[in-house]
Structure formats: structure tokens, C-alpha cells
Design a protein around this motif. Structure first.
Motif, PDB file in Angstrom:
ATOM      1  N   GLN A  31     -48.598-100.710-115.220  1.00  0.00           N
ATOM      2  CA  GLN A  31     -48.756 -99.628-115.563  1.00  0.00           C
ATOM      3  C   GLN A  31     -49.451 -98.344-114.515  1.00  0.00           C
ATOM      4  OE1 GLN A  31     -50.954 -98.352-119.404  1.00  0.00           O
ATOM      5  NE2 GLN A  31     -51.875-100.438-119.093  1.00  0.00           N
ATOM      6  N   LEU A  32     -49.185 -97.189-114.516  1.00  0.00           N
ATOM      7  CA  LEU A  32     -49.796 -96.151-113.803  1.00  0.00           C
ATOM      8  C   LEU A  32     -50.798 -95.196-114.529  1.00  0.00           C
ATOM      9  CD1 LEU A  32     -47.096 -95.037-111.284  1.00  0.00           C
ATOM     10  CD2 LEU A  32     -48.571 -96.723-110.912  1.00  0.00           C
ATOM     11  N   ILE A  33     -52.003 -95.396-114.498  1.00  0.00           N
ATOM     12  CA  ILE A  33     -52.850 -94.609-115.252  1.00  0.00           C
ATOM     13  C   ILE A  33     -53.030 -93.335-114.552  1.00  0.00           C
ATOM     14  CG2 ILE A  33     -55.160 -94.471-116.237  1.00  0.00           C
ATOM     15  CD1 ILE A  33     -53.761 -96.556-117.521  1.00  0.00           C
ATOM     16  N   ILE A  34     -52.922 -92.307-115.270  1.00  0.00           N
ATOM     17  CA  ILE A  34     -52.929 -90.893-114.750  1.00  0.00           C
ATOM     18  C   ILE A  34     -53.920 -89.946-115.452  1.00  0.00           C
ATOM     19  CG2 ILE A  34     -51.843 -88.695-114.440  1.00  0.00           C
ATOM     20  CD1 ILE A  34     -48.975 -90.784-114.730  1.00  0.00           C
ATOM     21  N   PHE A  35     -55.131 -89.751-114.939  1.00  0.00           N
ATOM     22  CA  PHE A  35     -56.079 -88.864-115.204  1.00  0.00           C
ATOM     23  C   PHE A  35     -55.722 -87.105-115.272  1.00  0.00           C
ATOM     24  CE2 PHE A  35     -59.082 -92.512-114.228  1.00  0.00           C
ATOM     25  CZ  PHE A  35     -59.218 -93.107-115.474  1.00  0.00           C
ATOM     26  N   ARG A  36     -55.889 -86.516-116.266  1.00  0.00           N
ATOM     27  CA  ARG A  36     -55.961 -84.991-116.277  1.00  0.00           C
ATOM     28  C   ARG A  36     -56.533 -84.479-117.571  1.00  0.00           C
ATOM     29  NH1 ARG A  36     -56.379 -80.749-112.604  1.00  0.00           N
ATOM     30  NH2 ARG A  36     -57.839 -79.954-114.157  1.00  0.00           N
ATOM     31  N   ASP A  52     -53.226 -76.515-116.200  1.00  0.00           N
ATOM     32  CA  ASP A  52     -53.433 -77.714-115.499  1.00  0.00           C
ATOM     33  C   ASP A  52     -52.662 -78.879-116.076  1.00  0.00           C
ATOM     34  OD1 ASP A  52     -54.961 -76.257-113.218  1.00  0.00           O
ATOM     35  OD2 ASP A  52     -56.514 -76.530-114.835  1.00  0.00           O
ATOM     36  N   VAL A  53     -52.655 -79.335-117.096  1.00  0.00           N
ATOM     37  CA  VAL A  53     -52.041 -80.437-117.882  1.00  0.00           C
ATOM     38  C   VAL A  53     -50.703 -80.089-117.925  1.00  0.00           C
ATOM     39  CG1 VAL A  53     -51.987 -81.850-119.767  1.00  0.00           C
ATOM     40  CG2 VAL A  53     -54.160 -81.315-118.842  1.00  0.00           C
ATOM     41  N   ALA A  54     -50.223 -78.973-118.396  1.00  0.00           N
ATOM     42  CA  ALA A  54     -48.858 -78.597-118.496  1.00  0.00           C
ATOM     43  C   ALA A  54     -48.100 -78.403-117.134  1.00  0.00           C
ATOM     44  CB  ALA A  54     -48.659 -76.992-118.934  1.00  0.00           C
ATOM     45  N   LEU A  55     -48.851 -78.303-116.092  1.00  0.00           N
ATOM     46  CA  LEU A  55     -48.077 -78.574-114.655  1.00  0.00           C
ATOM     47  C   LEU A  55     -48.123 -79.908-114.191  1.00  0.00           C
ATOM     48  CD1 LEU A  55     -50.155 -75.494-112.975  1.00  0.00           C
ATOM     49  CD2 LEU A  55     -47.907 -75.419-113.539  1.00  0.00           C
ATOM     50  N   LEU A  56     -48.641 -80.559-114.742  1.00  0.00           N
ATOM     51  CA  LEU A  56     -48.270 -82.049-114.672  1.00  0.00           C
ATOM     52  C   LEU A  56     -47.054 -82.597-114.848  1.00  0.00           C
ATOM     53  CD1 LEU A  56     -49.700 -84.675-113.072  1.00  0.00           C
ATOM     54  CD2 LEU A  56     -50.702 -84.947-115.498  1.00  0.00           C
ATOM     55  N   PHE A  68     -47.411 -82.249-124.696  1.00  0.00           N
ATOM     56  CA  PHE A  68     -46.606 -81.812-123.305  1.00  0.00           C
ATOM     57  C   PHE A  68     -45.802 -83.015-122.881  1.00  0.00           C
ATOM     58  CE2 PHE A  68     -50.421 -79.016-122.071  1.00  0.00           C
ATOM     59  CZ  PHE A  68     -49.502 -77.851-122.589  1.00  0.00           C
ATOM     60  N   PHE A  69     -46.092 -84.267-123.113  1.00  0.00           N
ATOM     61  CA  PHE A  69     -45.254 -85.547-122.982  1.00  0.00           C
ATOM     62  C   PHE A  69     -44.614 -86.131-124.126  1.00  0.00           C
ATOM     63  CE2 PHE A  69     -49.339 -84.729-120.521  1.00  0.00           C
ATOM     64  CZ  PHE A  69     -48.880 -84.406-119.324  1.00  0.00           C
ATOM     65  N   GLU A  70     -44.610 -85.391-124.847  1.00  0.00           N
ATOM     66  CA  GLU A  70     -43.852 -86.182-126.100  1.00  0.00           C
ATOM     67  C   GLU A  70     -42.659 -86.046-125.949  1.00  0.00           C
ATOM     68  OE1 GLU A  70     -43.052 -84.408-130.994  1.00  0.00           O
ATOM     69  OE2 GLU A  70     -45.247 -84.517-129.858  1.00  0.00           O
ATOM     70  N   HIS A 117     -47.357 -70.572-117.668  1.00  0.00           N
ATOM     71  CA  HIS A 117     -47.003 -71.863-117.426  1.00  0.00           C
ATOM     72  C   HIS A 117     -46.140 -72.473-118.447  1.00  0.00           C
ATOM     73  CE1 HIS A 117     -49.625 -71.833-113.762  1.00  0.00           C
ATOM     74  NE2 HIS A 117     -50.791 -71.866-114.428  1.00  0.00           N
ATOM     75  N   LEU A 118     -46.297 -72.152-119.615  1.00  0.00           N
ATOM     76  CA  LEU A 118     -45.558 -72.664-120.716  1.00  0.00           C
ATOM     77  C   LEU A 118     -44.132 -72.079-120.648  1.00  0.00           C
ATOM     78  CD1 LEU A 118     -47.959 -72.984-123.810  1.00  0.00           C
ATOM     79  CD2 LEU A 118     -47.705 -74.582-121.962  1.00  0.00           C
ATOM     80  N   ALA A 119     -44.066 -70.835-120.371  1.00  0.00           N
ATOM     81  CA  ALA A 119     -42.800 -69.994-120.093  1.00  0.00           C
ATOM     82  C   ALA A 119     -42.133 -70.682-118.984  1.00  0.00           C
ATOM     83  CB  ALA A 119     -42.926 -68.637-120.278  1.00  0.00           C
ATOM     84  N   THR A 120     -42.757 -70.486-117.839  1.00  0.00           N
ATOM     85  CA  THR A 120     -42.128 -71.111-116.639  1.00  0.00           C
ATOM     86  C   THR A 120     -41.592 -72.422-116.723  1.00  0.00           C
ATOM     87  OG1 THR A 120     -44.068 -71.668-115.389  1.00  0.00           O
ATOM     88  CG2 THR A 120     -43.304 -69.161-115.112  1.00  0.00           C
TER      89      THR A 120
END
Length: 351
Positions: free
Chosen positions: A3-8, A14-18, A45-47, A272-275
Motif C-alpha cells: 500500500q501507499l497511504i496518502i494523507f489529504r 485541495d483534495v480535488a486537485l489530488l 472524487f476517487f470513486e 477546480h471541479l470544472a477544470t
């Protein structure tokens, strides 16, 4: 699978940009499980991303405080072998969590937020006006420090899973299916801080100018009772406008945004959601500046409407727009005219 554990944990933008970075890393390293640790409401966002799962951090309950963070560490350890912790947030919570992982022999890497450069960009005098790395680039660099490199694909980056919900919404609102003779535009006139928010009454003039020249359907985005009440004044003034706020799930809004021909917005999460959905954006900037690294990803600077720093040397005065206006008049927003915004929108719609 390692696993890679990613914190945000936050904020929404900011989470969207990830998302484009996580998508790119997951595609490049299919033998790794990417676990994004964030707030439950941002899991959308990650679904649907292959190789990616979200661990919802309950920071107000089970994972609250130092004891709660230790519980979060233990909960994450149960998910299997962890190869690396990627801290794309860098705050007190993630520092505590990294210390727990370090004690158990797990390596970590941390984002460089460029705080000194941002301070130089926004200080009252002798500003250093230069474009800083975009947040997405900083996220990529954080993964690269851990040995993971990838190329970001073209948008959209979200898995749009709410088409059925969107169709029901359109039917309920008596909105015909999208056709070639009518363009869809979104309007998101709000931001977290007033130093980033253009006077609301000017939006009516913008819509008047656009609707005089283009056949458009207008979708109004916002949230909360106060914002919805303001949006309803526009809905009443324009028969082609519909309030979206409060009528669709978060996934439903993402699915609708993907179908827009244009989004008009502030420096906000909706930008950000649009871009990230591949939608052209006209963004309005006040106390903040795209140079800080939070501009609309891969979009033209000419569509970022702002008072030039040569005309208003106090800009930018803040990275996030959360500082009071030193002038007291918010000239950075007040000097922007409806005609300027409408002309940029029309240029994109007529392109």
C-alpha cells in the motif's frame, strides 16, 4: 499487494486537485494499492478509480485528538503491508501520524508547500511576483520524492457515476436534454472568504449580457440557505436559469458540471471541479492570485479575470483570501466590471 497511504484531509479544492495525481500514479503502478485518507464526504472524487480506495477519517469522532490519531494509525495498519506514507497535507495531524508510522519502520515523504515563496508573493511591500508551482505539480513532486513518477492524463479525472440521478433532476425541472442549439453554463458566484467574492449583484448584469447574445441554459451552484436564497433571485430573473444547490448529490453535481460548456466562478472549489472535469472556466480573482499555485489547471491565463498588479500593487495580499483588505474597499474585486466578465465568457462560448 503493498500500500501507499496518502494523507489529504481537506479542503475540498485541495483534495480535488489530488485526483489527477492519484489517478496517474495508480495507472503507472498497478501493483500498488493507493489508500487515500480523507474526509468521508470527499470520497466521491476517487470513486471508481482502479487501484484506489478511500479510508474515511472520522476526525470528529473515532479519530479525534491524539488518541484518535493513534487509532487511525492502527486502523490503517490493518489494511495490509504499507510501503510508503505520502503526506500531501502537512499539518499537525499528519505530523503525528507520520511519527507513529516511522516508529514502526514505515518511510514517509512530505509535500513542500513553498511557504516562504508564498509569503514573498503576498507581503505588503517588495513582492516577488512570479508563478509558483501549481498544487498538482507539488503533489507530483511529493510522490517523486518517494520514487513514484507518472504523467498526468487529460481531464476529466472523476468517475461520473450519477447519470441516472442527473437525468431525473432534469426531468423534474422540465429541462430538455442537451442539444447543439443551446449551450449550458454554470455559475458559482460564492467563495469561502469575501476577499475572493465578487459583488453578487453584478452577476445579474453578466447574465443579461450573455443571454442577449447566446442561447444558454444556466445552472446556479452554491450551498447553504443564505446562498440558495441569493441564487433564487437570479432564477426568478432568468427563465433559463435553475438552482442546482441542494437538489443533487455531490456526485450528481460532478456529473452535471462535466456536461457544461462553461463555468463562471470565483477562486473556489467549483473552479477546480470544472477544470478537472475538462470544462472551460472564467474565474474571477480578488485578494488572491493564480501565481500562488491554485489557478485553474491547464487553462488560459486570459480567462482568469483580475485587476493587474501594475494597477493595484497590493495584490495579492493573501494566499487563501482570508485576510482583511488593508485598503478597506476591496478594489481588487470592485474594479472588475460585468462587461469584462461577460466578454470573456462570450469569447469562450462563441469559440
Amino acid at each position: 499487494m503493498k500500500q501507499l497511504i496518502i494523507f489529504r484531509f481537506s479542503a475540498m479544492g485541495d483534495v480535488a486537485l489530488l485526483t489527477p495525481v492519484v489517478q496517474a500514479i495508480a495507472r503507472q503502478y498497478p501493483d500498488r494499492q493507493l489508500t487515500v485518507v480523507t474526509r468521508p464526504k470527499l470520497a466521491a472524487f476517487f470513486e471508481g478509480m482502479a487501484g484506489v480506495k478511500v479510508f474515511p477519517a472520522d476526525l470528529q469522532g473515532r479519530h479525534k485528538g491524539i488518541k484518535g490519531l493513534y487509532q487511525l494509525y492502527r486502523d490503517l495498519k490493518k489494511g495490509g503491508e504499507i510501503e510508503y506514507v505520502i503526506d500531501t497535507h502537512q499539518n499537525l495531524r499528519t505530523s503525528i501520524l507520520k511519527s507513529f508510522f516511522a516508529l514502526s519502520g514505515v518511510r514517509f515523504t512530505t509535500i513542500d508547500k513553498g511557504r516562504s515563496d508564498k509569503k514573498a508573493l503576498t507581503r505588503p511591500e517588495n513582492k516577488v511576483l512570479k508563478p509558483l508551482p501549481h498544487s498538482i505539480e507539488r503533489y507530483l513532486q511529493t510522490f517523486e520524492k518517494a520514487g513514484y513518477k507518472a504523467q498526468i492524463a487529460a481531464p476529466p479525472y472523476f468517475s461520473l457515476t450519477a447519470q441516472g440521478e442527473l437525468e431525473r433532476f432534469l426531468q423534474d425541472q422540465a429541462i430538455p436534454a442537451k442539444s447543439t442549439d443551446m449551450q449550458w453554463i454554470g455559475l458559482a458566484p460564492f467563495a469561502q472568504h469575501k476577499q475572493k467574492m465578487w459583488p453578487f449583484d453584478r452577476m445579474q448584469k453578466v447574465l443579461e449580457l450573455i443571454t442577449q447574445q447566446q442561447n444558454v441554459r444556466i445552472f446556479l451552484f452554491g450551498g447553504g440557505e443564505v446562498e440558495i436564497a441569493q441564487l433564487r433571485t437570479l432564477e426568478q430573473a432568468f427563465p433559463q436559469a435553475k438552482v442546482v444547490a441542494g437538489k443533487l448529490s455531490f456526485q450528481g453535481e460532478l456529473t452535471l458540471i462535466h456536461q457544461l460548456d462553461l463555468m463562471i466562478c470565483m477562486d473556489s472549489s467549483n473552479m477546480h471541479l470544472a477544470t478537472l472535469n475538462g470544462v472551460p472556466v472564467v474565474s474571477i480573482w480578488g485578494a488572491t492570485h493564480p501565481f500562488a499555485g491554485f489557478g485553474p489547471w491547464m487553462q488560459s491565463e486570459e480567462n482568469m479575470v483580475q485587476v493587474p498588479t501594475e494597477e493595484l500593487s497590493c495584490r495579492p495580499c493573501s494566499v487563501f483570501g482570508n485576510k482583511p483588505c488593508a485598503r478597506g474597499d476591496l478594489a481588487c474585486l470592485d474594479w472588475i466590471t460585468p462587461e469584462t466578465v461577460a466578454n470573456r465568457a462570450l469569447a469562450l462560448l462563441q469559440h
